[in-house]
Design an enzyme around this catalytic site. Structure first.
Site, PDB file in Angstrom:
ATOM      1  N   CYS A 161      48.432  46.324  16.568  1.00 15.78           N
ATOM      2  CA  CYS A 161      47.772  45.088  16.165  1.00 15.78           C
ATOM      3  C   CYS A 161      46.323  45.365  15.767  1.00 15.78           C
ATOM      4  CB  CYS A 161      47.835  44.040  17.267  1.00 15.78           C
ATOM      5  SG  CYS A 161      46.555  44.173  18.505  1.00 15.78           S
TER       6      CYS A 161
ATOM      7  N   CYS B 112      43.666  45.990  18.481  1.00 14.88           N
ATOM      8  CA  CYS B 112      43.741  47.293  19.142  1.00 14.88           C
ATOM      9  C   CYS B 112      43.205  48.394  18.232  1.00 14.88           C
ATOM     10  CB  CYS B 112      45.159  47.589  19.597  1.00 14.88           C
ATOM     11  SG  CYS B 112      45.571  46.640  21.067  1.00 14.88           S
TER      12      CYS B 112
ATOM     13  N   ASP C 116      25.154  24.307  76.530  1.00 12.38           N
ATOM     14  CA  ASP C 116      26.390  23.943  77.223  1.00 12.38           C
ATOM     15  C   ASP C 116      26.792  22.524  76.851  1.00 12.38           C
ATOM     16  OD1 ASP C 116      26.506  26.370  78.466  1.00 12.38           O
ATOM     17  OD2 ASP C 116      25.472  25.683  80.289  1.00 12.38           O
TER      18      ASP C 116
END
Ligand SMILES: *[C@@H]1O[C@H](CO)[C@@H](O)[C@H](O)[C@H]1NC(C)=O
Ligand SMILES: *[C@@H]1O[C@H](CO)[C@@H](O)[C@H](O)[C@H]1NC(C)=O
Ligand SMILES: *[C@@H]1O[C@H](CO)[C@@H](O)[C@H](O)[C@H]1NC(C)=O
Ligand SMILES: *[C@@H]1O[C@H](CO)[C@@H](O)[C@H](O)[C@H]1NC(C)=O
Length: 516
Positions: free
Chosen positions: A21, A24, A331
């Site tokens: 292609c 590419c 606590d």
């Protein structure tokens, strides 16, 4: 005009005639101009064809490549008259042209698919990173294609470094970024952003392409725990580095065969980097743990400080979860008054990450009004790095407390005034019995910097303390069966106990105060 040079010509010819292609072809010519990849494939193909048929006379003569006219002409011919199939099937030769082909055949679908997925998740963002995961077998096809090109490069005495070939992934992203940007409107797809969209592609048709590598490099493919296949990208790349060209060519065609299908996006995942938020909290309730309190899988107390603070924040940031941390903890029965205790939260995968000062104040108000148990101030977005400031030198920081103390022996006002004169009292504290299940047994030295006593009645007084962080106050008052020495019982020569405790200040200068 494509930025191609004379030396690229044989490569273009070679790849086009093999059916590769157009995008590419650009990759193998090391074209780094992103726009070249973004233009329509058929236009690029036309340009490439024009380029190779164009006689060398009028091309920039920058190449060192010596022309062999007769060869050139021969090659041009094959391209001038390509088989119909090749001309039509632009994206063919390789899966990487296949990714190119994903780019042509299903590109429209992919980009709108990505955009739809992102939109559906309702993130607020103005930039995003697109990360792409391509099938591992693509490396095999890329390798095959490279060998094909390499042969040509050798024969023509050209110079081409494999590292200069543009990776499929890069080229694919260049094409995709523009398209996704268009789909999403005002969002910029960039290379660095806290918001990442990951797309994973698969290509079942060529899945078995890497299987032959297992024989040539058994060591490369070891089963790993959380991967379904041993043919991971890393393993395939490693095997390809090891295999000789000759061996590769025995098992795999070069150029690779044309696939008949495109890669498909299998999984699209959105992830926003954590946002960090900090502030200080007050706790006004003596029956509220800091974090969810679970004993033997059973929930005690219906809520917790972190949940009361986190709920409105999570819903404002639309985050998936959080991690809460604070400068020490109190606590369950201890209140935290004064300026409050610094805390910070990591918000995981927030769908919204930006808030104005006004909006942060609004959020703070929502937390304040959601219960009468906690209040928050100085709420702000901070960096991950800044969060560590909270824990920095925590041990050296001081805290002040007020304790309501009961004495067994009746006391007069004068009996407790000596307490005001005690300075820098060093305690040896054996790990308290009540926390032995979660802290290792040790003797810790802690300093009480100063104290003051305020008489209430013959059996009660308020004890103010300024201490080093980490001092166990309750144990100092009741002595913990002699595990804390010295203790208040010893100082007053009578049994004492602690009825109430308030944290008055946590002297950590982070996060910075937000002016009202
Ligand atoms: C090459 O092309 C340019 C325009 O692209 C033209 O100006 C020039 O005259 C041409 N040279 C030859 C030798 O044909
Ligand atoms: C040019 O190519 C032809 C055909 O491939 C070959 O016979 C010839 O030797 C080549 N000439 C040079 C100078 O490389
Ligand atoms: C934060 O929480 C997530 C899950 O809730 C956990 O996986 C991660 O390790 C935590 N990170 C830190 C720094 O505590
Ligand atoms: C929330 O409560 C804290 C502590 O009382 C106070 O300092 C802060 O101004 C309040 N913020 C808002 C926005 O109501």
């Amino acid at each position: 005009m494509l930025p191609l040079k004379e030396k690229d010509k044989p490569i273009v010819q070679k790849l086009l005639s093999a059916g590769c292609c157009a995008r590419c072809v650009l990759r193998f010519c090391c074209v780094t101009i992103q726009a070249a990849y973004r233009q329509a494939q058929h236009e690029t193909l036309e340009e490439l064809k024009a380029f190779i048929t164009e006689k060398e006379s009028n091309v920039s003569q920058t190449s060192t490549y010596e022309h062999n006219k007769s060869q050139d002409a021969a090659l041009s011919e094959t391209v001038e008259d390509p088989p119909c199939k090749r001309a039509k099937l632009v994206p063919t030769l390789t899966v990487q042209s296949e990714a190119g082909s994903a780019a042509v055949v299903t590109l429209r679908n992919v980009e709108s698919h990505i955009a739809e997925t992102v939109k559906a998740q309702n993130y607020m963002f103005d930039t995003m990173v697109l990360s792409v995961s391509l099938p591992a077998q693509l490396c095999v096809r890329e390798h095959s294609c490279w060998l094909h090109v390499k042969k040509e490069v050798r024969e023509k005495g050209l110079v081409l470094d494999r590292d200069d070939v543009i990776q499929v992934k890069e080229a694919f992203k260049w094409v995709m970024q523009g398209l996704v940007t268009k789909e999403l409107g005002s969002v910029a797809v960039v290379s660095k952003s806290p918001f990442e969209v990951g797309v994973e592609f698969t290509h079942p048709e060529t899945e078995s392409d890497c299987h032959f590598l297992a024989k040539s490099c058994p060591d490369c493919f070891k089963p790993t725990k959380n991967k379904q296949s041993v043919f991971t990208r890393m393993a395939v790349v490693k095997a390809l580095e090891k295999i000789s060209d000759a061996r590769f060519l025995q098992h795999y065609p070069s150029p690779p065969l044309e696939p008949s299908s495109s890669c498909t996006p299998q999984d699209i995942q959105c992830l926003h980097m954590s946002v960090f938020i900090a502030g200080r909290y007050n706790k006004f309730c003596r029956s509220l743990p800091q974090t969810p309190w679970v004993i033997d899988g059973e929930r005690r107390m219906e809520s917790s400080v972190e949940e009361l603070i986190a709920a409105p924040i999570l819903s404002a940031f639309r985050a998936d979860g959080f991690n809460f941390s604070s400068s020490g903890r109190e606590d369950v029965d201890v209140r935290t008054l004064g300026n409050g205790r610094p805390f910070a939260m990591e918000l995981l995968n927030p769908h919204r990450s930006r808030f104005s000062k006004e909006e942060m104040k609004q959020l703070q108000e929502t937390i304040n009004e959601s219960s009468d148990k906690v209040r928050v101030r100085d709420l702000q977005i901070v960096t991950r790095e800044a969060m560590s400031r909270m824990k920095e030198g925590e041990e050296e920081k001081t805290k002040t407390y007020t304790a309501l103390v009961w004495t067994q022996k009746a006391i007069e006002k004068e009996d407790i005034t000596f307490i005001n004169d005690i300075k820098d009292l060093t305690l040896d504290q054996k790990t308290p019995l009540r926390v032995l299940h979660r802290r290792t047994l040790a003797i810790r030295q802690r300093v009480i910097h100063s104290m003051n006593a305020r008489y209430v009645d013959s059996h009660h007084f308020y004890l103010g303390l300024k201490t080093q962080a980490g001092t166990y106050i309750k144990e100092f008052v009741h002595g913990d069966f002699g595990r804390t020495k010295p203790n208040l019982c010893q100082l007053l020569k009578t049994d004492t106990d602690i009825l109430e405790l308030d944290v008055e200040s946590v002297d950590v200068d982070w996060p910075p105060p937000i002016p009202e």
